[in-house]
Scaffold this motif. Structure first.
Motif, PDB file in Angstrom:
ATOM      1  N   LEU A   1       0.157  -1.226   0.424  1.00 48.74           N
ATOM      2  CA  LEU A   1       0.337   0.274  -0.114  1.00 48.74           C
ATOM      3  C   LEU A   1       0.946   1.261  -0.035  1.00 48.74           C
ATOM      4  O   LEU A   1       0.402   2.122  -0.525  1.00 48.74           O
ATOM      5  N   PRO A   2       1.949   1.502   0.271  1.00 46.56           N
ATOM      6  CA  PRO A   2       2.866   2.288   0.134  1.00 46.56           C
ATOM      7  C   PRO A   2       3.336   2.780  -0.685  1.00 46.56           C
ATOM      8  O   PRO A   2       3.232   4.344  -0.794  1.00 46.56           O
ATOM      9  N   ILE A   3       3.144   1.989  -2.564  1.00 42.92           N
ATOM     10  CA  ILE A   3       3.451   2.420  -3.519  1.00 42.92           C
ATOM     11  C   ILE A   3       2.827   3.431  -4.009  1.00 42.92           C
ATOM     12  O   ILE A   3       2.908   4.042  -4.532  1.00 42.92           O
ATOM     13  N   ILE A   4       1.421   3.651  -3.880  1.00 47.66           N
ATOM     14  CA  ILE A   4       0.844   4.846  -3.874  1.00 47.66           C
ATOM     15  C   ILE A   4       0.869   6.067  -3.611  1.00 47.66           C
ATOM     16  O   ILE A   4       0.659   6.596  -4.282  1.00 47.66           O
ATOM     17  N   PHE A   5       1.435   6.071  -2.456  1.00 47.99           N
ATOM     18  CA  PHE A   5       1.863   7.338  -2.177  1.00 47.99           C
ATOM     19  C   PHE A   5       3.022   7.641  -2.557  1.00 47.99           C
ATOM     20  O   PHE A   5       3.271   8.973  -3.650  1.00 47.99           O
ATOM     21  N   ILE A   6       4.071   6.566  -3.056  1.00 48.06           N
ATOM     22  CA  ILE A   6       5.824   7.169  -3.194  1.00 48.06           C
ATOM     23  C   ILE A   6       5.506   7.096  -5.033  1.00 48.06           C
ATOM     24  O   ILE A   6       5.839   8.229  -5.301  1.00 48.06           O
ATOM     25  N   VAL A   7       4.611   6.185  -5.807  1.00 47.94           N
ATOM     26  CA  VAL A   7       3.839   6.585  -7.422  1.00 47.94           C
ATOM     27  C   VAL A   7       4.030   8.678  -6.711  1.00 47.94           C
ATOM     28  O   VAL A   7       4.198   9.050  -8.065  1.00 47.94           O
ATOM     29  N   THR A   8       2.876   8.546  -6.571  1.00 45.32           N
ATOM     30  CA  THR A   8       2.482  10.006  -6.598  1.00 45.32           C
ATOM     31  C   THR A   8       4.085  11.358  -6.439  1.00 45.32           C
ATOM     32  O   THR A   8       3.614  12.199  -7.361  1.00 45.32           O
ATOM     33  N   PHE A   9       4.355  10.176  -5.329  1.00 40.93           N
ATOM     34  CA  PHE A   9       5.757  11.870  -5.111  1.00 40.93           C
ATOM     35  C   PHE A   9       6.185  11.504  -5.976  1.00 40.93           C
ATOM     36  O   PHE A   9       6.883  12.725  -6.270  1.00 40.93           O
ATOM     37  N   PHE A  10       7.085  10.394  -5.977  1.00 39.32           N
ATOM     38  CA  PHE A  10       8.060  10.470  -7.893  1.00 39.32           C
ATOM     39  C   PHE A  10       7.142  11.328  -9.005  1.00 39.32           C
ATOM     40  O   PHE A  10       7.998  11.819  -9.651  1.00 39.32           O
ATOM     41  N   ASP A  11       6.337  11.163  -9.343  1.00 40.19           N
ATOM     42  CA  ASP A  11       5.252  11.635 -10.031  1.00 40.19           C
ATOM     43  C   ASP A  11       5.425  13.421  -9.847  1.00 40.19           C
ATOM     44  O   ASP A  11       5.596  14.319 -10.623  1.00 40.19           O
ATOM     45  N   ILE A  12       5.289  13.545  -8.665  1.00 37.36           N
ATOM     46  CA  ILE A  12       5.338  15.113  -8.438  1.00 37.36           C
ATOM     47  C   ILE A  12       6.648  15.469  -8.325  1.00 37.36           C
ATOM     48  O   ILE A  12       6.624  16.706  -9.663  1.00 37.36           O
ATOM     49  N   LEU A  13       8.022  14.722  -8.495  1.00 34.57           N
ATOM     50  CA  LEU A  13       9.476  15.479  -8.823  1.00 34.57           C
ATOM     51  C   LEU A  13       9.619  15.070 -10.260  1.00 34.57           C
ATOM     52  O   LEU A  13       9.960  16.338 -10.910  1.00 34.57           O
ATOM     53  N   SER A  14       8.449  15.068 -11.313  1.00 38.99           N
ATOM     54  CA  SER A  14       8.734  14.842 -12.363  1.00 38.99           C
ATOM     55  C   SER A  14       8.187  15.906 -13.349  1.00 38.99           C
ATOM     56  O   SER A  14       7.960  16.199 -14.015  1.00 38.99           O
ATOM     57  N   TYR A  15       6.822  16.283 -12.537  1.00 40.40           N
ATOM     58  CA  TYR A  15       5.821  17.331 -12.749  1.00 40.40           C
ATOM     59  C   TYR A  15       6.516  18.587 -12.800  1.00 40.40           C
ATOM     60  O   TYR A  15       6.944  19.268 -14.115  1.00 40.40           O
ATOM     61  N   PHE A  16       7.337  18.926 -11.549  1.00 35.37           N
ATOM     62  CA  PHE A  16       8.475  20.161 -11.726  1.00 35.37           C
ATOM     63  C   PHE A  16       9.658  19.726 -12.476  1.00 35.37           C
ATOM     64  O   PHE A  16      11.146  20.457 -11.758  1.00 35.37           O
ATOM     65  N   GLY A  17       9.703  18.910 -13.160  1.00 29.46           N
ATOM     66  CA  GLY A  17      11.245  18.752 -13.883  1.00 29.46           C
ATOM     67  C   GLY A  17      12.591  18.449 -12.699  1.00 29.46           C
ATOM     68  O   GLY A  17      13.781  18.268 -13.348  1.00 29.46           O
ATOM     69  N   ILE A  18      12.389  18.208 -11.811  1.00 30.31           N
ATOM     70  CA  ILE A  18      13.560  17.205 -11.028  1.00 30.31           C
ATOM     71  C   ILE A  18      14.133  16.392 -11.267  1.00 30.31           C
ATOM     72  O   ILE A  18      15.132  15.816 -11.010  1.00 30.31           O
TER      73      ILE A  18
END
Length: 397
Positions: A95-112
Motif C-alpha cells: 500500500l505505501p506504493i500509492i504514495f511513493i508513485v505520487t511523490f515521484f510523479d510530483i518530482l517529474s511534474y516539476f522537472g526535478i
C-alpha cells in the motif's frame, strides 16, 4: 579461495554472455572496461567509505520518511490493522506504493527527476561513449519501472530500427521502480539495495553491448523531449498517479498470490512422481554453479541458488520474504550477494510486461522483436543480477 571464486565469477558471466552474442566482432571493449571501473569505484564508495555509508543512510532515511508518510494515509483507512505489532505484507510493503508513485510523479511534474535523469544520462554517455538514448534510459531505470521508462521514450521507440528496439527490451529486464523501494527496504538491508540500483543500470549497458552490439550514427543519437503541451494540470497528474499506484498494488498482489499458488501446485504435482521434489530444489541445482561463483560455501550456495530460482519462477518479492526470514542465520557476504541479486525485475513475468508495453506503444510488427528474442532477455536479466551481486560481494566479507 571464496574471494578468488567471486572474481572468477565476473569473468565467467561475461564470457557466457559473449558466447551468446550473435555479433562478437562488433563488441567494443573499451567502453565496457570504463563502465566496469566506474562500477568498482561506485561500490567501493558506497560500501567501503564513511562518506558512502553516510550517503546510503541518508537515502534510506529519506525512504523511511516516505514510508512513514504513506503509513499515515494507510492508518486513516485501516487504523486497527496499523495498530498491530506485526503488519501484513499487503499493508506494510504494497500500500505505501500509492504514495511513493505520487511523490515521484510530483518530482517529474516539476522537472526535478527529469533533470537528474538527463544529467546522469549525459555523464554515463561521456564515460561509456555509448549512445545518449541508451545511457539516458539506463538512468531512467534507477527511478522508473520498465513499463514507465519505456513509455517515456515511446515516441523515440516508434522510429528506431529493430536492433535498437531489442536493446531497450533487453535493458528493461534489469530495471526496478523507485515506487517499490519501500517494499524492498521493509525486507532486506538498505545498503545492498541502494548499491544494486546503479550497478544494475551500468551492467545492463555492459551486457547489452555484448549481447546485442549496435552502431549508432550521430544523426540517430538523439533524445526525445516531450513538448510542454502534453503536460497535464497538477491535480490531474497527482490524482492519476494515485490510481496508477493502486493499480500497481493490485498487479503485484495478484502476481505474488498467483505465482506462490502456482509454485505450490507444481510442487504438489512433482511430489507425486518423486517424493520431496520441488521446483525450488530443481532450480537450486540448475543455478548452483553460479551461486558457487558468488564466493559462497556449499550450504549458502544451495540456499542462494534456491532464491535465484524463486525469483525467476515467481518474482523478487517472494524470494525477499524468504531471505528476510533467514537474515539472522546468514553471514554478511551471503546477505550482500543475495540481496543484490534479488534487487531487479528479472523474471518470466517481466518479459510479458515488456512485450505488452511494446505492443501498446508500437505496431504489432515491431513488438514481435521481443517475442523472437525471449532467451536474450532472460540471459541478460540473470547475467546483470549475477554481475551486480559478484561486484558487491568483492567488498563484503
Amino acid at each position: 579461495m571464496y574471494f578468488i571464486l567471486n572474481i572468477l565469477g565476473v569473468f565467467v558471466v561475461m564470457g557466457i554472455v559473449f558466447l551468446c552474442s550473435p555479433n562478437k566482432k562488433a563488441v567494443k571493449w573499451r567502453p565496457i572496461a570504463s563502465l566496469i571501473i566506474l562500477e568498482l569505484l561506485i561500490t567501493w564508495f558506497m560500501l567501503g567509505t564513511t562518506i558512502g555509508s553516510w550517503v546510503i543512510n541518508k537515502i534510506a532515511s529519506f525512504f523511511t520518511w516516505l514510508i512513514a508518510c504513506a503509513s499515515e494515509g494507510i492508518a486513516f483507512a485501516f487504523p486497527t490493522v496499523m495498530a498491530n505489532e506485526t503488519i501484513d505484507f499487503f499493508f506494510s510493503a504494497l500500500l505505501p506504493i500509492i504514495f511513493i508513485v505520487t511523490f515521484f510523479d510530483i518530482l517529474s511534474y516539476f522537472g526535478i527527476l527529469t533533470w537528474v535523469i538527463d544529467k546522469g544520462g549525459w555523464v554515463i554517455s561521456k564515460v561509456s561513449r555509448l549512445p545518449k538514448l541508451e545511457s539516458f534510459f539506463s538512468i531512467q531505470m534507477m527511478f522508473l519501472g520498465n513499463t514507465e521508462a519505456l513509455a517515456v521514450i515511446r515516441d523515440q521507440l516508434s522510429v528506431l530500427k529493430d536492433n535498437r528496439l531489442l536493446t531497450f527490451g533487453i535493458m528493461s529486464m534489469s530495471s526496478i521502480s523507485g515506487s517499490i523501494l519501500g517494499a524492498y527496504l521493509s525486507m532486506v538491508p538498505a545498503e545492498y539495495v541502494f548499491s544494486a540500483i546503479p550497478l544494475n543500470c551500468l551492467n545492463a549497458l555492459i551486457l547489452v553491448s555484448i549481447l546485442n552490439p549496435v552502431h549508432v550514427t550521430k544523426e540517430e543519437d538523439i533524445i526525445y523531449v516531450p513538448p510542454k503541451s502534453e503536460k497535464k494540470d497538477f491535480f490531474s497528474t497527482i490524482s492519476n498517479s494515485m490510481l496508477v499506484g493502486m493499480n500497481m498494488v493490485i498487479v503485484i498482489l495478484a502476481m505474488v498470490i498467483g505465482y506462490v499458488a502456482l509454485t505450490a501446485g507444481l510442487n504438489g504435482i512433482l511430489g507425486v512422481f518423486v517424493n520431496g521434489l520441488t521446483i525450488q530444489k530443481i532450480f537450486s541445482i540448475l543455478f548452483s554453479p553460479f551461486a558457487f561463483l558468488l564466493g559462497l560455501p556449499v550450504q549458502d550456495a544451495m540456499y542462494v541458488a534456491q532464491l535465484m530460482g524463486i525469483k525467476l519462477a515467481t518474482n523478487e518479492f517472494v524470494a525477499m520474504m524468504d531471505l528476510k526470514n533467514n537474515l539472522a542465520t546468514l553471514p554478511p557476504h551471503t546477505i550482500a550477494v543475495a540481496t543484490t541479486f534479488l534487487t531487479s525485475f528479472a523474471n518470466f513475468s517481466t518479459i510479458g510486461m515488456i512485450y505488452g508495453t511494446y505492443n501498446s506503444v508500437l505496431s504489432e510488427g515491431k513488438s514481435a522483436i521481443i517475442g523472437k528474442n525471449v532467451w536474450k532477455l532472460l540471459v541478460s536479466g540473470m547475467a546483470v543480477s549475477l554481475l551486480s551481486a559478484m561486484i558487491v560481494g568483492l567488498f563484503v566479507w
